[in-house]
Design an enzyme around this catalytic site. Structure first.
Site, PDB file in Angstrom:
ATOM      1  CE1 TYR A 151      -7.502   5.325  -4.480  1.00 31.16           C
ATOM      2  CE2 TYR A 151      -8.824   5.490  -2.474  1.00 31.16           C
ATOM      3  CZ  TYR A 151      -7.965   6.061  -3.398  1.00 31.16           C
ATOM      4  OH  TYR A 151      -7.574   7.373  -3.253  1.00 31.16           O
ATOM      5  CG  HIS A 152      -7.789   0.821   2.628  1.00 34.48           C
ATOM      6  ND1 HIS A 152      -7.394   1.900   3.376  1.00 34.48           N
ATOM      7  CD2 HIS A 152      -7.446  -0.276   3.347  1.00 34.48           C
ATOM      8  CE1 HIS A 152      -6.848   1.486   4.501  1.00 34.48           C
ATOM      9  NE2 HIS A 152      -6.859   0.166   4.509  1.00 34.48           N
ATOM     10  CG  HIS A 153      -5.952  -3.909   1.015  1.00 35.87           C
ATOM     11  ND1 HIS A 153      -5.245  -4.251   2.149  1.00 35.87           N
ATOM     12  CD2 HIS A 153      -7.188  -4.453   1.177  1.00 35.87           C
ATOM     13  CE1 HIS A 153      -6.004  -4.963   2.954  1.00 35.87           C
ATOM     14  NE2 HIS A 153      -7.195  -5.094   2.389  1.00 35.87           N
TER      15      HIS A 153
END
Length: 296
Positions: A151-153
């Site tokens: 999700y962060h990437h």
């Protein structure tokens, strides 16, 4: 503040300006990024297919070690982050010291006169594409792939590309903070991959820096929104950018805080959590994916 006012104060103190920095033309890169803005969605789509397809492929196969490649990968990213931080921090400090918080949040640099920071800001955005490769090591080494990681990437790549096309002024905060945290974090990962054993408190410091980054990111967006609401000052950041950035940073804070609580405080740790946090996977900043859980 106009260009002449900006130039009255001595510019950022760079010890040396390289030819490729001097030749940087921000108008060209912005035009290219705007024209090819859909590329980041293609990258994210391919990324999702590869990581989840890769997990399925590796499910019945032995894991790869890849320690040597991982050491090199983390060393390269650490070096890049250190260089990026040393090349963008002078402009950030210069603006904050000479013009204050408002300018640092609302007024983008005259990048044609500060091509060093301009170039490394562009490099920062582009670096979010190869950083997707972090997850390859997780998949091939058959380590836990958590929601926060992918999700962060995905969200960082999409937001960074979008903000660059808008020349979002507050991005200077995000870029410098991210370079700084990554400098420490990837150096730590490199040492771990080389079988060194840094003390656990270092990983706690990294996690603390990550959480602090989220708090500051939220605060910057709140300040930017307040400046926009005044309607009496110039502020180069769109309302949609503020909303997206605030949601992103707040969601990161919640997810990282939850992870921190489980990893360090042991709150609500299940049997699977205990297995996940064993063998050096007990910290948010390190070997949970062997150095692939990071903050924007």
């Amino acid at each position: 503040m106009n260009k002449m006012d900006y130039m009255k104060v001595t510019g950022p103190n760079y010890s040396y300006v390289f030819n490729f920095e001097e030749e940087f033309i921000h108008q060209d890169t912005r035009a290219w990024m705007t024209k090819h803005w859909t590329n980041c969605f293609y990258f994210c789509g391919i990324y999702m297919i590869l990581i989840f397809g890769g997990q399925h492929y590796m499910a019945s196969r032995p894991k790869f070690d890849l320690r040597g490649v991982l050491s090199l990968w983390n060393t390269l990213l650490a070096t890049f982050s250190i260089i990026g931080f040393t090349r963008t921090a002078p402009e950030f400090i210069h603006v904050l010291r000479n013009y204050g918080l408002y300018h640092s949040v609302c007024i983008p640099s005259f990048i044609e006169d500060d091509r060093v920071s301009g170039f490394w800001t562009w490099m920062f955005v582009l670096s979010k594409v190869p950083e997707l490769g972090d997850t390859v090591f997780i998949v091939l080494r058959k380590q836990p792939l958590i929601f926060l990681h992918w999700y962060h990437h995905v969200t960082v790549l999409l937001y960074a590309w979008f903000s660059y096309t808008e020349y979002t002024a507050s991005a200077r905060w995000f870029v410098v903070m991210n370079y700084c945290v990554h400098s420490i974090m990837y150096s730590y990962y490199a040492l771990k991959a080389m079988r060194y054993s840094p003390p656990k408190w270092i990983s706690m410091v990294i996690t603390g820096l990550q959480l602090t980054q989220m708090v500051i990111g939220c605060a910057i967006n709140v300040w930017a929104y307040q400046y926009l609401e005044l309607n009496q000052v110039e502020c180069h950041i769109s309302r949609i950018n503020i909303r997206l950035s605030l949601m992103m940073y707040f969601s990161y804070f919640v997810l990282f805080a939850r992870f921190f609580h489980k990893a360090y405080l042991g709150g609500g740790r299940s049997r699977s959590d205990k297995k996940m946090y064993s063998n050096g996977n007990s910290h948010i900043a390190a070997d949970y994916s062997n150095g692939k859980l990071k903050a924007n």
